[in-house]
Design an enzyme around this catalytic site. Structure first.
Site, PDB file in Angstrom:
ATOM      1  CG  HIS A   1      -3.831   4.394   4.210  1.00 24.57           C
ATOM      2  ND1 HIS A   1      -4.050   3.347   3.349  1.00 24.57           N
ATOM      3  CD2 HIS A   1      -5.001   5.091   4.249  1.00 24.57           C
ATOM      4  CE1 HIS A   1      -5.291   3.407   2.888  1.00 24.57           C
ATOM      5  NE2 HIS A   1      -5.874   4.462   3.415  1.00 24.57           N
TER       6      HIS A   1
ATOM      7  CG  ASP B   1      -1.699   1.201   1.490  1.00 24.76           C
ATOM      8  OD1 ASP B   1      -1.974   1.928   0.512  1.00 24.76           O
ATOM      9  OD2 ASP B   1      -2.082   1.441   2.651  1.00 24.76           O
TER      10      ASP B   1
END
Length: 553
Positions: free
Chosen positions: A368, A193
């Site tokens: 994140h 990611d």
């Protein structure tokens, strides 16, 4: 295509944020990871959602073994109704993820036909030649997994969306141990990611927002309106706990907030004390200092509950002078105008607004991983090959720099949607392209696909307007009946003189056309369009859309 190498083919999410979807193929068997959507840019006029072009999958439908979901955010599951309407294959996901999927498929009348299979973190399952091990990761919602995929050429790790939170409020911390064990076993390819790859340091854990929120709850003297992403179950639970602690009843307002809370309660993620939750109709019956309203609409969506409350257009959510509104979320790029417009309306109501402006303390944390967490994962897994996923081109590029800074001697590759990466135990090479791109959908339906030509027409109309000449012709004689009518929309010029001259041009065009041409209405329309276009462009420097209409009477 070569059949003795593994192929990794992104269909969405590499080169843009959202629309995450990736195919992994070995010989004649394909698995798909995630099936997301993307919300449209301002230039996609009238489009509601954007989903990946899955023509590669439909062309190879007999090879597709299933879709494996990493978590329940829209950019990972929102494209499922579109994909399953074209390609009905089994869908694998965790319990919470599938609960979200069920609601979405039911809305599109696809649930009865769907084959939904629950997966459990740390329990491997087989899908064709792939052995898939879901690994618990932490993110901004619950029940999220990364995927370790054992293939005939080696182990691929797909992180999904993640951050490393070792004190997750649900007692399910990031499973560092499993990643360390994979590193010892040997990882061929890491797909990681990229969302926060430009943020230094570590992303704070979810629990770190509690002290500031506790302070806000203790100091607020009137009603407290609390808004966060409806999928942020940890944040919703935290708000309920703080409301209970400070003697406030909780009302839920907004469909998405209702749905998420209901699912979270059914699955045991939220267990509000008896009597804490009240119906939204009871808000007015309680003293303002005894009420906390959990309300959806943190991104300023036009018809959301909070946007309507901000302009005093909601039946139950009445925001009055002295009330406090907390937006416990980030501003998603592209939504700034809507969000700050809503905040302006809240200020006009004399409400106190607390949002993530850098000066309000820690009221929101990202879901994140930041740079140090990304480096930690690369160090743990020591992959032979590294590919950044989930992000714009600049994020993918920056993420490669972060991965290379670890000193781990992996080969890094940057691929985008549609590019085919072929991998074996010793090499990873870009070998070609397949059809990939975006499909534009109106009104949230799976059938109302909008072609790029329609978008161009909408842009043309929005920028230059419409001129519609209407010519009436006798069916008996073929002769013109009366003067041509000219209707204009969105075309602001000195209309009287222009329309008079435009009528004369139409008459001249008809006079100069032969009898044979007059029998071909399509040809006459094109001649009129062409002559008018030339005149209007020359006299006004504008290029409206010109649509001649011929009526036979």
């Amino acid at each position: 295509m070569s059949t003795d190498k593994l192929q990794v083919i992104p269909l969405g999410g590499l080169g843009e944020f959202g629309m995450n979807c990736m195919a992994i193929r070995w010989k004649d068997e394909i698995i798909v990871i995630d099936a997301g959507l993307m919300f449209p840019d301002d230039d996609l006029l009238g489009v509601d959602i954007v989903v990946p072009d899955i023509s590669y999958l439909t062309d190879n439908r007999s090879m597709v073994r299933g879709i494996v979901l990493t978590h329940a955010h829209e950019d990972h599951i929102g494209g499922l109704p579109w994909i399953l309407s074209e390609l009905n294959v089994p869908v694998y996901g965790t319990e919470f993820t599938l609960s979200y999927v069920e609601g979405k498929l039911e809305e599109h009348k696809l649930l009865d036909e769907a084959d939904l299979i629950e997966i459990i973190p740390s329990e491997s399952f087989q899908l064709g030649p792939f052995t898939i091990s879901p690994i618990r990761v932490t993110h901004s919602l619950v029940d999220c997994v990364a995927l370790a995929i054992r293939t005939p050429v080696g182990i691929i790790v797909h992180t999904g969306d993640f951050k490393i939170d070792l004190s997750s409020p649900d007692g399910e911390p990031f499973d560092l141990h499993s990643f360390a064990e994979l590193g010892k076993e040997g990882v061929l390819l890491l797909l990681q990611d990229s969302t926060n790859c430009d943020r230094p340091g570590y992303t704070p854990g979810e629990i770190s927002v509690r002290p500031r929120l506790d302070e806000i709850f203790s100091r607020t003297q009137r009603r407290l309106f609390f808004s966060c992403f409806s999928s942020s179950i940890h944040r919703i639970k935290m708000a309920m706990d703080l409301a209970h602690m400070h003697g406030r009843k909780v009302a839920l307002i907004g469909r998405s907030m209702d749905n998420s809370t209901e699912i979270a309660q059914e699955l045991g993620y939220i267990e509000p004390p008896p009597g804490l939750l009240i119906h939204s109709g009871q808000i007015k019956d309680l003293p303002p200092e005894k009420v906390c309203v959990l309300i959806s609409g943190t991104q300023g969506e036009p018809m959301s509950a909070l946007s309507r409350a901000a302009v005093d257009n909601h039946k139950h959510a009445k925001i009055e002078a002295g009330d406090t509104v907390v937006l416990s979320s980030r501003v998603i790029p592209g939504n700034e105008k809507a969000i700050f417009g809503m905040i302006d309306h809240l200020y006009r109501r004399d409400a106190k607004v607390i949002y993530d402006d850098g000066a309000s303390g820690l009221i929101h944390v990202s879901g994140h991983a930041s740079q140090e967490e990304l480096r930690l994962m690369v160090n743990l897994l020591k992959p032979k090959f590294f590919v950044p996923i989930h992000g714009d081109y600049r994020h993918l590029t920056r993420h490669i720099e972060v991965a290379q800074s670890t000193g781990i001697p992996q080969k890094t590759l940057l691929i985008e949607d549609g590019e085919v990466l072929e991998v074996d135990a010793h090499s990873a090479t870009k070998t070609g392209k397949i059809t990939a791109g975006r499909v534009l959908i109106d009104s949230g339906s799976t059938s109302d696909v909008v072609e790029e030509l329609v978008i161009r027409d909408r842009k043309h109309l929005s920028e230059a307007g419409l001129v519609m000449p209407i010519i009436t012709i006798s069916k008996m004689t073929g002769l013109l009946e009366g003067t041509p009518e000219i209707v204009t929309r969105g075309f602001a010029v000195n209309e009287q003189s222009l329309i008079h001259e435009a009528r004369q041009i139409i008459l001249r065009t008809l006079e100069q056309s032969s009898a044979e041409e007059k029998r071909d209405w399509m040809l006459i329309k094109e001649k009129i369009r062409s002559d008018l276009k030339r005149y209007i462009q020359k006299s006004t420097s504008r290029r409206p859309m010109i649509m001649p209409v011929i009526l036979e009477i």
